[in-house]
Design an enzyme around this catalytic site. Sequence first.
Site, short mmCIF file in Angstrom:
data_model
loop_
_atom_site.label_atom_id
_atom_site.label_comp_id
_atom_site.label_asym_id
_atom_site.label_seq_id
_atom_site.Cartn_x
_atom_site.Cartn_y
_atom_site.Cartn_z
CB SER A 160 37.89 25.00 47.96
OG SER A 160 37.62 25.98 48.93
CD GLU B 31 27.12 19.19 49.30
OE1 GLU B 31 25.98 18.96 49.77
OE2 GLU B 31 27.80 20.17 49.67
CG PHE C 185 30.65 18.46 52.11
CD1 PHE C 185 30.28 18.07 53.39
CD2 PHE C 185 31.39 19.62 51.96
CE1 PHE C 185 30.61 18.83 54.49
CE2 PHE C 185 31.73 20.39 53.07
CZ PHE C 185 31.34 19.99 54.34
#
Lengths: 320, 279
Positions: free
Chosen positions: A42, A63, A88
């Site tokens: 992504s 994260e 995130f």
Amino acid sequence: MSLQNITFTDKKDTRSGFGVGIHEAGKNNPNVVALCADLIGSLKLEKFIEDFPERFVQTGIAEANMIGIAAGLTIGGKIPVATTFANFGTGRVYDQIRQSVAYSNKNVKICCSHAGLTLGEDGATHQILEDIGLMKMLPHMTVVVPCDYNQTRLATKAIIERNGPTYLRFGRPVWPIFTPAEDETFQIGKAQFLSQGTDVTIIACGHMVWQAVEAGKQLEAKGISVELINMHTIKPLDEAAILQSVKKTGCIVTAEEHQQAGGLGESVASVLARHHLAPIEMVAVQDTFGESGTPDQLLEKYGLAPKDIIEKVEKVMQRK
Amino acid sequence: MQVAELNQVASQIRRDIVRMVHQCKSGHPGGSLGCADLFTALYFEIMEINTDFKMDGIGEDLFFLSNGHISPVFYSTLARRGFFDVKELGTFRHLNSRLQGHPTTHENLPGVRIASGSLGQGISVAIGAALAKKLNGDDKTVYCLTGDGELQEGQIWEALLFAAAKKVDNLIVTVDWNDAQIDGSTQQVCDLGDLKAKFTAFGFDVLEMKGNVMEEVLFTLTEAKLRTKKGKPVAILMRTQMGFGVDYMMGTHKWHGSAPNDEQLAKALAQLKETLGDY
């Protein structure tokens, strides 16, 4: 300089511009380290990872840990680029960014894709519309929102070369490419004038710059003289450019793929309130969450289409 | 340094801690006193450091304090080791001081490389610094101290998972296992269970030590160093007593974050020998 001359050459996603930009930055500077929380594809990191495997840190779906590791990497002189989806990489890890990055003034680059409504079908859980506000409130933090593929590539390289904590926001959809591949006028913190006009100033960022180009063309056809500013850097904000323009046009419309609260529009309004009162209208999301849909459907439903910009321009001009 | 000398340093650091907290009527003496022996051993014997402070710390061992509220022991140790003048300890928690309530890089205090205070973040930062050392071909070690109550933060476990999975074997994480936190004992608040089994299961090489016995601290830290660079991160579960060295502060969580009054200060100082001269 009229908007009629601005056309797009091709369409690509801004995240691919990031992927090319970080690869080039990695080639130029051996200190660049990329981090990702399970979203390599992504974020378009494949080429970077292929060529610089030792400088890639896969943190898995963690994260908070990624932001901390990025902060720690700076201590050994590295330039960490922490990547994930915008939701995130900002809201989920706000305290980690606040303490370990911003307050500690670490040279961390937080580079996030899938910001805003245009990520589309995944829906509101992923469509963060508050990230610009969250990031711009943090002392030391620079906030950059490039408008197309080419500019995202240039912005990626520019923020890596520049010292200090930075948030770079980009997105998922293929989008018109209308800025040059190499652009000497692109500088962090310096607004770009895409057209000169006298009736209204439109100030946009990210995907909304193209929406504003389309709106501006229609406005010009109606005989309205539009000054369009691409405000790719939300912080530090180019206040001089805003004031220079509004003193000429007398009114402003802002456009962004973000909540009205905390966004570019409020930053511009603050400049007007402090230095030069003038009417302002804002094209932004109105205190609501998004939903599933295609990018175009969502931009239309939530009032971020070219016709919405035109409507606000007509309204703001009446208020002059 | 010999054990006797280190104990003298630790005694002075304990005096500094209670005096600092007393003068500003706030701060966290309990955990600070409990960790004074560890800080003394690390900074006066174990770590290879340069007191001419450079942020990047290349070629040096690095220490990160994750439980930033025990800043008094950190500041006193740094000052006594020569990072800055001990007189500055008197500014702790005052306006315009570099000695903020919780440590920060914001005021450029030598010896501090990251802000901490909001808990759970230090191990991640230490991992990042350890990875940077590997990338730089720097064979020095990264140390991190965390509280035990702090282990209730989720980010800690993200970091532990990562450190083992990615073989961050130049990292030594010490847990101050004093069983006490603000609201009571860790068992009462949210029981940590079998910490040794948890760290082992996460893939750490785990050591245990009594953190208020200098000989044992030195021995275990030396052993921990020997276990680095062998494919696993190292953890030390350090049993301490909150408030160690001041009788009325021991055996209770009450002194986690309260300052002694004048009378209590005098009582504390009577138990802590002035060895290096008060600031």
